[in-house]
Write a protein that holds these residues in place. Structure first.
Motif, short mmCIF file in Angstrom:
data_model
loop_
_atom_site.label_atom_id
_atom_site.label_comp_id
_atom_site.label_asym_id
_atom_site.label_seq_id
_atom_site.Cartn_x
_atom_site.Cartn_y
_atom_site.Cartn_z
N LEU A 68 0.83 -1.20 0.00
CA LEU A 68 0.00 0.00 0.00
C LEU A 68 0.87 1.26 0.00
CD1 LEU A 68 -2.78 1.25 0.04
CD2 LEU A 68 -2.89 0.89 2.52
N ALA A 71 1.66 2.32 -3.36
CA ALA A 71 0.50 2.61 -4.21
C ALA A 71 -0.19 3.91 -3.80
CB ALA A 71 -0.51 1.46 -4.14
N SER A 72 0.05 4.36 -2.56
CA SER A 72 -0.66 5.52 -2.01
C SER A 72 0.32 6.46 -1.31
CB SER A 72 -1.73 5.06 -1.03
OG SER A 72 -2.18 6.13 -0.20
N SER A 74 -0.38 9.03 0.57
CA SER A 74 -0.82 9.35 1.93
C SER A 74 -0.46 8.22 2.89
CB SER A 74 -2.32 9.62 1.96
OG SER A 74 -3.06 8.49 1.52
N TYR A 75 -0.59 6.98 2.42
CA TYR A 75 -0.22 5.86 3.29
C TYR A 75 1.29 5.77 3.45
CZ TYR A 75 0.03 1.26 5.42
OH TYR A 75 0.29 0.23 6.29
N ILE A 159 4.93 5.54 -7.44
CA ILE A 159 3.48 5.72 -7.53
C ILE A 159 3.11 6.52 -8.77
CG2 ILE A 159 1.50 6.83 -6.41
CD1 ILE A 159 2.95 6.15 -3.71
N GLU A 184 -3.41 -4.18 -4.03
CA GLU A 184 -3.42 -2.83 -3.48
C GLU A 184 -3.31 -1.78 -4.57
OE1 GLU A 184 -4.18 -1.90 -0.52
OE2 GLU A 184 -4.26 -3.93 0.29
N GLU A 187 -6.64 -1.51 -6.13
CA GLU A 187 -7.58 -0.89 -5.20
C GLU A 187 -7.40 0.63 -5.17
OE1 GLU A 187 -10.55 -0.68 -2.20
OE2 GLU A 187 -10.00 -2.33 -3.53
N VAL A 188 -6.16 1.08 -5.12
CA VAL A 188 -5.88 2.51 -5.00
C VAL A 188 -5.96 3.21 -6.36
CG1 VAL A 188 -4.12 4.20 -4.31
CG2 VAL A 188 -4.44 2.13 -2.97
N GLN A 189 -5.55 2.51 -7.41
CA GLN A 189 -5.55 3.08 -8.77
C GLN A 189 -6.46 2.23 -9.66
OE1 GLN A 189 -3.82 5.82 -9.24
NE2 GLN A 189 -2.15 5.83 -7.75
N ASP A 391 -8.04 -1.14 8.00
CA ASP A 391 -8.00 -0.44 6.71
C ASP A 391 -6.61 0.13 6.41
OD1 ASP A 391 -7.87 1.56 8.58
OD2 ASP A 391 -9.53 2.74 7.78
N ASP A 392 -5.59 -0.32 7.18
CA ASP A 392 -4.25 0.23 6.97
C ASP A 392 -3.18 -0.86 6.95
OD1 ASP A 392 -4.20 -0.54 9.62
OD2 ASP A 392 -3.81 1.45 10.44
#
Length: 409
Positions: A68, A71-72, A74-75, A159, A184, A187-189, A391-392
């Motif tokens: 994740l 992919a993110s 913020s994460y 990313i 992931e 899911e994110v993209q 969720d993390d």
């Protein structure tokens, strides 16, 4: 040991702080520190300690969150916490050194440390040593940066590259890392086409898991929107320009199948134990550390083996390498070091916690779902995702389990 005096009966009294050196500040290493401090802080019989944690990174990185984090953005910010920002370890008897342990002299209980960024060498004496440096994993299984600022830039570039893909992103390797990375990313993209290629007939083929678990992993991966290619071993990837002048990759598999990919992400970890600093007599042929059930070094050829511990992914033990096992081992090592201190101070025979054989078990996050396998069989679905990862990808669960935010009464 650190004891100064002995009574006529031979029982120690009036001690200087015990010096504990921990190589590696991830799950198992931090578990050693937190659990040992908790025992040494007891009001009834406090024991002074000085704990030094050496790590190549300048912070705690949530390794199982890598799929994740890559992919993110913020994460990615959340997944790496500078050591100076971990509340429970901000105390005068704990310090962090940014560097690597290059050698351990078990006989004299002195470790050689190479500090970053100037590569200066220093010798560090200790009473107890803990090896918890884990496995050396390649990019992009984990980031290669040693500082949080550089890691965030490393993650951002990756990313951006996959988010701007015009052709499928190919993830190579259908182990746990590849599955979670592909799911992931999708899911994110969701607009990015993601393909997962695996060389064998079933996903998770390298793990000692029943076929129904591997089949469930495939079902969940496809449900997450990932295209899965089984029996596809990568033969070559050649960078070329597409009709718009953008660099892509011509990919060919050994079965003759060809495709165009905008990015090729190797999720085949080829992990090796990070144990070059330990004596050869402590290691297996594959360089894993041989330990007793107490997590002490098991070789009778290593001087002071009883004062040297190893925990986490680098030990030669049964079971699939997992974050939960690493934290469990770290806890046992911390408690067992405390028992040795009590023996030294009070003359008490130590009562050790011993690690049992670990059967195959796994928790796998796949998009919005997860599967688990262990003693109670297999479970899968959204509820399993909530139980094991929330969720993390388990960051909050690990943070609270290690009590990194502070030990609550």
């Amino acid at each position: 040991m650190a004891s100064q005096f002995a009574t006529a009966s031979g029982v120690r009294s009036n001690i200087n702080p015990y010096k504990i050196l921990i190589a590696g500040g991830c799950y198992s290493g931090l578990a050693v520190a937190v659990n040992l401090l908790e025992k040494c802080d007891t009001i009834e019989s406090p024991i002074p300690v000085e704990i030094t944690i050496v790590d190549e990174r300048d912070g705690f990185y949530h390794v199982i969150g890598s799929p994740l984090a890559l992919a993110s953005n913020s994460y990615a910010e959340k997944a790496w916490v500078n050591f100076k920002d971990i509340p429970v370890l901000q105390r005068p008897d704990v310090r962090f050194l940014h560097g690597t342990v290059s050698k351990v002299d078990c006989e004299n209980k002195v470790a050689t440390i190479v500090e970053q960024p100037d590569q200066a060498q220093r010798n560090e004496a200790y009473d107890f040593f803990v090896a918890s440096t884990g496995l050396r994993r390649v990019w992009p299984v984990v980031p290669q940066s040693s500082r949080r600022k550089e890691y965030l830039e490393e993650a951002r570039r990756h990313i951006d590259a996959v988010a701007n893909s015009t052709a499928p992103v190919l993830i190579v390797g259908g182990g746990a890392v590849g599955i979670e990375m592909a799911a992931e990313l999708k899911e994110v993209q969701p607009n990015v086409k993601v393909t997962l290629a695996h060389s064998r007939a079933k996903l998770l083929s390298a793990e000692p898991l029943p076929d129904n678990v591997k089949d469930c992993a495939l079902d969940l991966t496809e449900q997450a929107g990932v295209d899965v290619l089984l029996n596809h071993r990568l033969k070559s990837q050649t960078p070329v320009k597409n009709e718009n002048g953008i660099e892509v990759f011509e990919v060919e598999f050994e079965n003759g199948h060809k495709m165009i990919a905008s990015q090729v992400v190797m999720a085949i970890s080829r992990s090796v134990p990070s144990t070059t600093y330990l004596p050869e007599d402590a290691l297996t042929e594959d360089r894993y550390v041989n330990v007793r059930p107490t997590l002490q070094l098991s070789s009778d050829k290593v001087a002071n083996a009883e004062s040297h511990f190893a925990v986490g992914d680098l030990i030669n033990w049964s079971g699939i390498k997992r974050c939960g096992s690493a934290m469990h081992q770290g806890r046992y090592a911390g408690l067992n070091i405390h028992q040795l201190m009590l023996q030294d101070i009070q003359g008490k025979e130590p009562v050790f916690n011993e690690l049992a054989e670990i059967p195959p078990m796994i928790g796998l996050a796949v998009g919005k779902n997860a599967l688990s396998y262990g003693g109670e069989g297999m479970k899968h679905g959204k509820q399993v995702m909530e139980w094991f990862f929330e969720d993390d990808l388990g960051f909050r669960i690990v943070w609270d389990h290690l009590r990194l935010g502070g030990i609550k009464a």
